[in-house]
Motif scaffolding. Structure first.
Motif, short mmCIF file in Angstrom:
data_model
loop_
_atom_site.label_atom_id
_atom_site.label_comp_id
_atom_site.label_asym_id
_atom_site.label_seq_id
_atom_site.Cartn_x
_atom_site.Cartn_y
_atom_site.Cartn_z
N ALA A 144 -10.18 6.51 2.47
CA ALA A 144 -9.36 7.27 3.35
C ALA A 144 -10.27 7.52 4.62
CB ALA A 144 -9.14 8.52 2.48
N ILE A 145 -9.59 7.19 5.66
CA ILE A 145 -10.43 7.77 7.15
C ILE A 145 -9.91 8.84 7.74
CG2 ILE A 145 -10.88 6.63 9.25
CD1 ILE A 145 -11.07 4.04 8.12
N LEU A 146 -10.49 9.76 8.10
CA LEU A 146 -10.32 10.88 8.75
C LEU A 146 -10.71 11.11 10.01
CD1 LEU A 146 -10.56 13.38 5.62
CD2 LEU A 146 -8.30 12.15 6.45
N ALA A 147 -10.01 11.38 11.15
CA ALA A 147 -10.55 11.67 12.48
C ALA A 147 -9.35 12.12 13.62
CB ALA A 147 -11.10 10.12 12.94
N CYS A 148 -9.89 12.65 14.62
CA CYS A 148 -9.02 13.10 15.57
C CYS A 148 -9.00 12.17 16.80
CB CYS A 148 -9.37 14.31 15.98
SG CYS A 148 -9.34 15.45 14.67
N GLY A 149 -7.84 12.04 17.50
CA GLY A 149 -7.83 11.34 18.85
C GLY A 149 -8.43 9.96 18.96
N THR A 150 -9.30 9.67 19.91
CA THR A 150 -9.74 8.52 20.05
C THR A 150 -10.45 7.92 18.70
OG1 THR A 150 -9.70 8.31 22.28
CG2 THR A 150 -11.40 6.89 21.13
N SER A 151 -11.03 8.69 17.77
CA SER A 151 -11.86 8.41 16.99
C SER A 151 -10.62 7.84 15.70
CB SER A 151 -12.78 9.30 16.19
OG SER A 151 -13.59 9.74 17.34
N PHE A 152 -9.79 8.66 15.58
CA PHE A 152 -8.60 8.26 14.86
C PHE A 152 -7.98 6.90 15.24
CE2 PHE A 152 -3.77 7.94 14.47
CZ PHE A 152 -3.59 7.94 13.16
N HIS A 153 -8.18 6.52 16.49
CA HIS A 153 -7.55 4.86 16.81
C HIS A 153 -8.32 3.99 16.22
CE1 HIS A 153 -5.00 7.18 20.18
NE2 HIS A 153 -4.69 7.02 19.12
N ALA A 154 -9.60 4.41 16.29
CA ALA A 154 -10.79 3.56 15.95
C ALA A 154 -10.45 3.29 14.37
CB ALA A 154 -12.11 4.08 15.96
N GLY A 155 -10.26 4.55 13.63
CA GLY A 155 -10.05 4.34 12.06
C GLY A 155 -8.65 3.50 11.60
N SER A 156 -7.68 3.67 12.76
CA SER A 156 -6.48 2.93 12.46
C SER A 156 -6.88 1.49 12.38
CB SER A 156 -5.30 3.47 13.41
OG SER A 156 -5.37 5.00 13.22
N VAL A 157 -7.49 1.06 13.45
CA VAL A 157 -8.13 -0.46 13.58
C VAL A 157 -8.61 -0.79 12.27
CG1 VAL A 157 -9.19 -2.33 14.50
CG2 VAL A 157 -8.18 -0.48 15.99
N ALA A 158 -9.55 0.03 11.75
CA ALA A 158 -10.16 -0.40 10.62
C ALA A 158 -9.61 -0.26 9.36
CB ALA A 158 -11.45 0.77 10.23
N ALA A 159 -8.20 0.38 9.31
CA ALA A 159 -7.49 0.12 7.94
C ALA A 159 -6.85 -1.18 7.96
CB ALA A 159 -6.60 1.26 8.08
N TYR A 160 -6.53 -2.00 9.08
CA TYR A 160 -6.16 -3.28 8.94
C TYR A 160 -7.24 -4.01 8.48
CZ TYR A 160 -2.12 -2.13 11.82
OH TYR A 160 -0.73 -1.80 12.33
N TRP A 161 -8.39 -3.87 9.05
CA TRP A 161 -9.71 -4.78 8.62
C TRP A 161 -10.09 -4.58 7.08
CZ3 TRP A 161 -13.22 -2.83 12.95
CH2 TRP A 161 -13.04 -3.43 14.14
N LEU A 162 -9.95 -3.31 6.60
CA LEU A 162 -10.42 -3.25 5.36
C LEU A 162 -9.30 -3.33 4.08
CD1 LEU A 162 -12.08 0.33 5.93
CD2 LEU A 162 -13.13 -1.27 4.42
N GLU A 163 -8.02 -3.46 4.51
CA GLU A 163 -7.26 -4.02 3.60
C GLU A 163 -7.03 -5.78 3.88
OE1 GLU A 163 -3.56 -2.26 3.10
OE2 GLU A 163 -4.34 -0.63 2.53
N ALA A 164 -7.33 -6.26 4.88
CA ALA A 164 -7.11 -7.58 4.98
C ALA A 164 -8.24 -8.42 4.69
CB ALA A 164 -6.67 -7.93 6.38
N MET A 183 -17.16 -5.50 6.13
CA MET A 183 -18.03 -6.39 5.71
C MET A 183 -18.84 -6.61 4.66
SD MET A 183 -18.80 -9.21 8.90
CE MET A 183 -19.88 -7.89 9.64
N VAL A 184 -19.49 -5.03 4.50
CA VAL A 184 -20.27 -4.70 3.50
C VAL A 184 -19.61 -4.30 2.15
CG1 VAL A 184 -21.76 -2.87 2.63
CG2 VAL A 184 -22.14 -4.00 4.86
N ILE A 185 -18.55 -3.73 2.37
CA ILE A 185 -17.47 -3.63 1.27
C ILE A 185 -16.90 -4.83 0.74
CG2 ILE A 185 -15.40 -2.52 0.46
CD1 ILE A 185 -16.08 -0.13 2.31
N ALA A 186 -16.59 -5.64 1.76
CA ALA A 186 -16.06 -6.97 1.40
C ALA A 186 -16.94 -7.94 0.51
CB ALA A 186 -15.30 -7.75 2.61
N LYS A 187 -18.22 -7.81 0.98
CA LYS A 187 -19.27 -8.65 0.22
C LYS A 187 -19.42 -7.73 -1.08
CE LYS A 187 -24.14 -9.87 0.95
NZ LYS A 187 -25.05 -9.66 2.05
N GLN A 188 -19.35 -6.84 -1.16
CA GLN A 188 -19.70 -6.05 -2.63
C GLN A 188 -18.59 -6.45 -3.45
OE1 GLN A 188 -21.97 -2.63 -2.01
NE2 GLN A 188 -21.69 -1.84 -4.21
N ARG A 189 -17.51 -6.70 -3.03
CA ARG A 189 -16.29 -6.93 -3.72
C ARG A 189 -16.05 -8.33 -4.04
NH1 ARG A 189 -12.46 -2.46 -4.44
NH2 ARG A 189 -10.91 -3.87 -4.13
#
Ligand code: F6R
Length: 366
Positions: free
Chosen positions: A53-73, A174-180
């Motif tokens: 679960a990623i929590l952030a505001c403004g521009t940082s929220f946008h970075a988190g939103s990209v990461a949501a695509y990465w972490l799931e895929a 990548m680190v989470i993907a590797k561990q999984r």
């Protein structure tokens, strides 16, 4: 302090290759990734998590939103990014096995700090902060940490903090993907090499500045602009729109391009510039037909394309080629031209680029 630059924002845009080198250095030195870059307890924590679960505001929220695509895929782990100020005031279903990631340039944003305390109060123990300021309140309140090394960011509009957050979030993926067991050693090597090459790629994209400055001249007299992206580039479109709004005061909105016909197409006419992010990926053909819909309504298109997308300059269609398709790292490269576009639009309008009206660098009140 500004050197040859006119504003801190411009300087900080150009510092991005260096900021990325510094942020990535320890992680990509060897041929293998280690979870220890997130703290010595990270391996143990990542072994227990089943969601992010990623929590952030403004521009940082946008970075988190990209990461949501990465972490799931890539890592195959459920992930959502949420605006910190909303999370803390809604009734949510806590998952004690989720990794709660807070993202912040300053580490002092009141809404993000309060969201983290709220998560902890709901029983979340696995907390990670990705932050640009060591020993900030957010870093101190988190169990795990990763410090981006963008260096001090002075311009109110966040630039180098954003791209270094993305780099950190890609490492996390990548680190989470590797561990999984989701990352083959070939892919690990491939991504490490891609990250090492990234700063030089960003440097190359920066050479587009004069061409983008010419485009920006045509934005200065506009009231509105639309930003389109698809998939993991949709949050990049959101970031492009936010940058344009905050420093040039031109109203801008971002849409995932497939949503156009569900409403916003009604806005499109010759006075509505439409900025499109066009990576050479699986969604390219879909995007092209979305762009034709815009053109058919007289909208002026400004397309930041990858090489080989076969989108040609024509009447009302302006195309700049940004990069080779950078795969998962493409959102980082496609951010750069949008930063430059908003910077030069603001220059044209003569606004106070580094200190836009009504905004503060660090939002320490709710
Ligand atoms: C936009 C901008 C703000 C910040 C937001 C969060 O350019 O700078 O939207 O991103 O206020 O700030 P941090 O990352 O310090 O928590």
């Amino acid at each position: 302090e500004l050197g040859n630059y006119r504003h801190f924002m411009q300087k900080e845009i150009h510092e991005q290759p260096r900021a990325l080198i510094d942020t990535l250095q320890d992680a990509v030195m060897g041929e293998q990734l280690s979870s220890a870059i997130f703290g010595f307890e990270a391996e143990n924590v990542f072994a227990q998590i089943d969601a992010v679960a990623i929590l952030a505001c403004g521009t940082s929220f946008h970075a988190g939103s990209v990461a949501a695509y990465w972490l799931e895929a890539i890592a195959g782990i459920p992930c959502r990014a949420e605006v910190a100020s909303e999370y803390r005031y809604r009734i949510s279903v806590p998952n004690p096995r989720a990794l709660v990631v807070t993202l912040s340039q300053s580490g002092e944003t009141a809404d993000t700090l309060a969201a983290l305390s709220h998560a902890v109060s709901l029983g979340h123990e696995h907390t990670l902060s990705i932050c640009n300021v060591p020993e900030s309140a957010l870093v101190r309140a988190s169990k795990l940490r990763f410090l981006t090394r963008a260096g001090p960011e002075i311009g109110v509009a966040s630039t180098k903090a954003f791209t270094t957050q993305l780099a950190a979030l890609f490492l996390l993926t990548m680190v989470i993907a590797k561990q999984r067991g989701r990352l083959t050693s070939e892919d690990e090597t491939k991504y490490i090499h891609a990250l090492r090459a990234l700063p030089a790629e960003v440097q190359r994209v920066l050479t587009l500045e004069p061409a983008i400055a010419q485009w920006a001249e045509r934005f200065a007299d506009k009231q509105h602009a639309l930003f389109l992206g698809r998939g993991m580039h949709y949050p990049i479109a959101m970031e492009g729109a936010l940058k344009l709004k905050e420093i040039s005061y031109i109203h801008a909105e971002a849409y995932p391009a497939g949503e156009l016909k569900h409403g916003p197409l009604a806005l499109v006419d010759k006075d509505m510039p439409v900025v499109a992010i066009a990576p050479n990926d699986a969604l390219l053909e879909k995007l092209k037909s979305n762009l034709q819909e815009v053109r058919a309504r007289g909208g002026e298109l400004y397309v930041f394309a990858d090489f080989d997308t076969q989108i040609a300059n024509s009447d009302g269609v302006h195309v700049l080629q940004v990069a080779n398709n950078a795969g998962w790292l493409s959102p980082i490269l496609h951010t750069i031209p949008l930063q430059l576009l908003s910077y030069h639009a603001a220059l044209q309008k003569g606004t106070d680029v580094d200190k836009p009206r009504n905004l503060a660098k660090s939002v320490t009140v709710e």
